[in-house]
Design a protein around this motif. Structure first.
Motif, PDB file in Angstrom:
ATOM      1  N   GLN A 124       0.833  -1.197   0.000  1.00  0.00           N
ATOM      2  CA  GLN A 124       0.000   0.000   0.000  1.00  0.00           C
ATOM      3  C   GLN A 124       0.869   1.248   0.000  1.00  0.00           C
ATOM      4  O   GLN A 124       1.845   1.349   0.746  1.00  0.00           O
ATOM      5  CB  GLN A 124      -0.922   0.004   1.229  1.00  0.00           C
ATOM      6  CG  GLN A 124      -1.916  -1.138   1.257  1.00  0.00           C
ATOM      7  CD  GLN A 124      -2.896  -1.103   0.097  1.00  0.00           C
ATOM      8  OE1 GLN A 124      -3.070  -0.076  -0.568  1.00  0.00           O
ATOM      9  NE2 GLN A 124      -3.558  -2.230  -0.149  1.00  0.00           N
ATOM     10  N   LEU A 125       0.480   2.192  -0.856  1.00  0.00           N
ATOM     11  CA  LEU A 125       1.119   3.504  -0.930  1.00  0.00           C
ATOM     12  C   LEU A 125       0.027   4.550  -0.776  1.00  0.00           C
ATOM     13  O   LEU A 125      -0.904   4.591  -1.584  1.00  0.00           O
ATOM     14  CB  LEU A 125       1.837   3.670  -2.269  1.00  0.00           C
ATOM     15  CG  LEU A 125       2.335   5.075  -2.621  1.00  0.00           C
ATOM     16  CD1 LEU A 125       3.431   5.526  -1.652  1.00  0.00           C
ATOM     17  CD2 LEU A 125       2.840   5.115  -4.074  1.00  0.00           C
ATOM     18  N   PHE A 301      -5.666   3.810   5.873  1.00  0.00           N
ATOM     19  CA  PHE A 301      -4.398   3.174   5.524  1.00  0.00           C
ATOM     20  C   PHE A 301      -4.265   1.819   6.214  1.00  0.00           C
ATOM     21  O   PHE A 301      -3.903   0.813   5.578  1.00  0.00           O
ATOM     22  CB  PHE A 301      -3.247   4.094   5.927  1.00  0.00           C
ATOM     23  CG  PHE A 301      -1.880   3.627   5.506  1.00  0.00           C
ATOM     24  CD1 PHE A 301      -1.604   3.312   4.187  1.00  0.00           C
ATOM     25  CD2 PHE A 301      -0.847   3.529   6.431  1.00  0.00           C
ATOM     26  CE1 PHE A 301      -0.329   2.902   3.794  1.00  0.00           C
ATOM     27  CE2 PHE A 301       0.422   3.120   6.054  1.00  0.00           C
ATOM     28  CZ  PHE A 301       0.686   2.801   4.733  1.00  0.00           C
ATOM     29  N   ILE A 302      -4.582   1.775   7.493  1.00  0.00           N
ATOM     30  CA  ILE A 302      -4.491   0.520   8.243  1.00  0.00           C
ATOM     31  C   ILE A 302      -5.455  -0.523   7.683  1.00  0.00           C
ATOM     32  O   ILE A 302      -5.112  -1.699   7.540  1.00  0.00           O
ATOM     33  CB  ILE A 302      -4.756   0.781   9.744  1.00  0.00           C
ATOM     34  CG1 ILE A 302      -3.584   1.570  10.342  1.00  0.00           C
ATOM     35  CG2 ILE A 302      -4.954  -0.531  10.499  1.00  0.00           C
ATOM     36  CD1 ILE A 302      -3.850   2.105  11.733  1.00  0.00           C
ATOM     37  N   GLU A 303      -6.663  -0.082   7.335  1.00  0.00           N
ATOM     38  CA  GLU A 303      -7.635  -1.007   6.747  1.00  0.00           C
ATOM     39  C   GLU A 303      -7.117  -1.582   5.439  1.00  0.00           C
ATOM     40  O   GLU A 303      -7.316  -2.771   5.145  1.00  0.00           O
ATOM     41  CB  GLU A 303      -8.960  -0.278   6.522  1.00  0.00           C
ATOM     42  CG  GLU A 303     -10.057  -1.141   5.924  1.00  0.00           C
ATOM     43  CD  GLU A 303     -10.458  -2.328   6.796  1.00  0.00           C
ATOM     44  OE1 GLU A 303     -10.933  -3.337   6.245  1.00  0.00           O
ATOM     45  OE2 GLU A 303     -10.271  -2.247   8.035  1.00  0.00           O
ATOM     46  N   SER A 304      -6.428  -0.772   4.639  1.00  0.00           N
ATOM     47  CA  SER A 304      -5.905  -1.262   3.364  1.00  0.00           C
ATOM     48  C   SER A 304      -4.766  -2.259   3.569  1.00  0.00           C
ATOM     49  O   SER A 304      -4.570  -3.149   2.736  1.00  0.00           O
ATOM     50  CB  SER A 304      -5.440  -0.089   2.493  1.00  0.00           C
ATOM     51  OG  SER A 304      -4.254   0.493   3.007  1.00  0.00           O
ATOM     52  N   PRO A 308      -6.089  -6.270   1.715  1.00  0.00           N
ATOM     53  CA  PRO A 308      -5.534  -5.788   0.441  1.00  0.00           C
ATOM     54  C   PRO A 308      -6.593  -5.464  -0.607  1.00  0.00           C
ATOM     55  O   PRO A 308      -6.309  -4.740  -1.567  1.00  0.00           O
ATOM     56  CB  PRO A 308      -4.661  -6.964  -0.011  1.00  0.00           C
ATOM     57  CG  PRO A 308      -4.319  -7.708   1.244  1.00  0.00           C
ATOM     58  CD  PRO A 308      -5.520  -7.565   2.117  1.00  0.00           C
ATOM     59  N   ALA A 309      -7.817  -5.974  -0.423  1.00  0.00           N
ATOM     60  CA  ALA A 309      -8.888  -5.657  -1.375  1.00  0.00           C
ATOM     61  C   ALA A 309      -9.435  -4.254  -1.169  1.00  0.00           C
ATOM     62  O   ALA A 309     -10.148  -3.725  -2.025  1.00  0.00           O
ATOM     63  CB  ALA A 309     -10.019  -6.674  -1.244  1.00  0.00           C
ATOM     64  N   HIS A 310      -9.095  -3.646  -0.027  1.00  0.00           N
ATOM     65  CA  HIS A 310      -9.558  -2.290   0.271  1.00  0.00           C
ATOM     66  C   HIS A 310      -8.597  -1.284  -0.356  1.00  0.00           C
ATOM     67  O   HIS A 310      -7.409  -1.258  -0.040  1.00  0.00           O
ATOM     68  CB  HIS A 310      -9.627  -2.074   1.787  1.00  0.00           C
ATOM     69  CG  HIS A 310      -9.957  -0.667   2.175  1.00  0.00           C
ATOM     70  ND1 HIS A 310     -11.230  -0.163   2.116  1.00  0.00           N
ATOM     71  CD2 HIS A 310      -9.178   0.348   2.628  1.00  0.00           C
ATOM     72  CE1 HIS A 310     -11.229   1.093   2.514  1.00  0.00           C
ATOM     73  NE2 HIS A 310      -9.992   1.423   2.829  1.00  0.00           N
ATOM     74  N   THR A 311      -9.112  -0.443  -1.232  1.00  0.00           N
ATOM     75  CA  THR A 311      -8.293   0.587  -1.879  1.00  0.00           C
ATOM     76  C   THR A 311      -8.382   1.873  -1.074  1.00  0.00           C
ATOM     77  O   THR A 311      -9.480   2.402  -0.874  1.00  0.00           O
ATOM     78  CB  THR A 311      -8.773   0.859  -3.318  1.00  0.00           C
ATOM     79  OG1 THR A 311      -8.698  -0.361  -4.070  1.00  0.00           O
ATOM     80  CG2 THR A 311      -7.914   1.920  -3.986  1.00  0.00           C
ATOM     81  N   GLY A 315      -4.694   6.700  -2.429  1.00  0.00           N
ATOM     82  CA  GLY A 315      -3.595   5.887  -2.927  1.00  0.00           C
ATOM     83  C   GLY A 315      -2.701   6.668  -3.873  1.00  0.00           C
ATOM     84  O   GLY A 315      -2.981   7.818  -4.236  1.00  0.00           O
ATOM     85  N   GLY A 316      -1.640   6.045  -4.311  1.00  0.00           N
ATOM     86  CA  GLY A 316      -0.659   6.746  -5.126  1.00  0.00           C
ATOM     87  C   GLY A 316      -1.195   7.255  -6.453  1.00  0.00           C
ATOM     88  O   GLY A 316      -0.793   8.323  -6.932  1.00  0.00           O
ATOM     89  N   THR A 317      -2.116   6.504  -7.062  1.00  0.00           N
ATOM     90  CA  THR A 317      -2.690   6.956  -8.330  1.00  0.00           C
ATOM     91  C   THR A 317      -3.470   8.253  -8.138  1.00  0.00           C
ATOM     92  O   THR A 317      -3.376   9.181  -8.963  1.00  0.00           O
ATOM     93  CB  THR A 317      -3.611   5.868  -8.920  1.00  0.00           C
ATOM     94  OG1 THR A 317      -2.842   4.677  -9.141  1.00  0.00           O
ATOM     95  CG2 THR A 317      -4.208   6.321 -10.240  1.00  0.00           C
TER      96      THR A 317
END
Length: 357
Positions: A124-125, A301-304, A308-311, A315-317
């Motif tokens: 995650q970023l 952030f912690i949830e992501s 990993p399915a949580h965006t 995010g970086g994009t």
């Protein structure tokens, strides 16, 4: 699952990160890194003071050593702008999740590399555009997305603050293109991010920048006209020469079925809230005054990391979008004509040696 955080860069901005980590049940601070002697230790003492965590915090002066620490799951990068991308890249390559202070990079290539590395390695970023997490701004986003405000016509982002000579002389890297990155990238990017979050994908930017009397490389004032793909227009007006002190910030939205204006030193004053289909509607005062966005950003952030399915919202994009809009404005000011987005390439060093008179 408790996420074990490390903070790289223990200056002023680290305080907000320490307080957020201390305030969450599924987060703990395990390591701190700074090249200035004693600064990491002072940050560690602050964490002890504001948290209920009595476990030891490790201190580093070398980033590589910290990134090799197996007791660190995620790193917060809060160093000078020019080091953001390289440290974030090294952290991702070391298998760490990354929370990155703005700006995420000083070139589009660096931003793309970070996003590609995070995606390839399943990490995650998140970029710290925390205003997206403030309840008031999320409420406005909801009104935009569900059609309550109708078609957007115009958005205005205003930054009217003061950064005097002492601010720049207190650190040699400030006010340089290569190390600092410019006024809009540092002081204006949060409002630019909200503007494009609300109005959509940017089609083109036409801008100009200028300087005041302080001897430095970067701009003190900027003006831009943004055209969005949905035909909405945006205005960016920013300066750091406001005398004698800050007026503050402003975000104005003028749409088919409503107008909203939020302004003030901390963006907590709603001076216009009109919804055509519900003229009596006003935001709840608790929504306006809730400024716990840093905490909500960490929760996301912690949830992501846990799922990993949580965006994550930022995010970086998403983090690249405001950066590219500002780069477009800079490019337009340099070339003296409108610039279409997306931009193929841009590095902040492109601005060095330009005439800002």
């Amino acid at each position: 699952m408790t996420v074990r955080f490390a903070i790289i860069g223990c200056g002023f901005i680290a305080k907000k990160h320490i307080e957020a980590i201390a305030g969450l049940p599924h987060a703990k601070l395990t390591a701190l890194c700074d090249v200035v002697p004693g600064r990491a230790e002072a940050a560690g003492q602050l964490y002890k003071n504001v948290s209920n965590d009595s476990s030891p915090v490790r201190f580093y002066t070398d980033v590589s050593a910290l990134l090799a620490d197996p007791e660190v799951d995620a790193v917060v990068i809060a160093v000078i702008s020019s080091l953001h991308a390289s440290i974030a890249r090294d952290a991702l390559q070391a298998g760490k999740h990354v929370m990155l202070e703005k700006p995420m990079a000083l070139s589009l290539k660096e931003a793309d590399t970070l996003n590609q590395t995070a995606e390839a390695d399943g990490l995650q970023l998140l970029v710290c555009h925390q205003l997206r997490y403030r309840p008031l701004f999320r409420k406005i986003k909801q009104l935009m997305d569900d059609g309550t405000l109708g078609k957007p016509y115009l958005g205005v982002a205003s930054i009217r603050i003061n950064r005097g000579e002492h601010y720049y002389s207190s650190a040699s890297w400030r006010g340089t293109w290569e190390l600092d990155g410019g006024m809009l990238i540092n002081q204006g990017i949060h409002l630019v991010d909200l503007l494009q979050w609300y109005l959509g994908e940017v089609s083109s930017v036409y801008g100009d920048i200028g300087k005041g009397s302080i001897k430095k490389e970067t701009e003190d004032l900027a003006a831009g006209v943004v055209t969005f793909k949905n035909k909405a227009r945006g205005i960016i007006e920013a300066n750091t020469v406001t005398l004698p002190s800050n007026i503050g910030y402003g975000l104005s939205l003028f749409c088919e079925k409503g107008s909203i204006v939020v302004e003030g030193p901390a963006l907590t004053s709603v001076t216009r809230w009109f919804l055509k289909d519900d003229p009596a509607s006003q935001p709840d005062p608790s929504v306006i005054t809730n400024t716990q966005e840093q905490l909500y950003m960490y929760e996301d952030f912690i949830e992501s990391i846990k799922d990993p399915a949580h965006t994550p919202l930022m995010g970086g994009t998403e983090g690249k979008k405001a950066l590219e809009t500002i780069f477009g404005l800079y490019q337009s000011a340099r070339l003296r004509h409108p610039v279409s987005l997306p931009i193929r390439s841009f590095h902040i060093r492109n601005m060095e040696g330009g005439d800002l008179s």
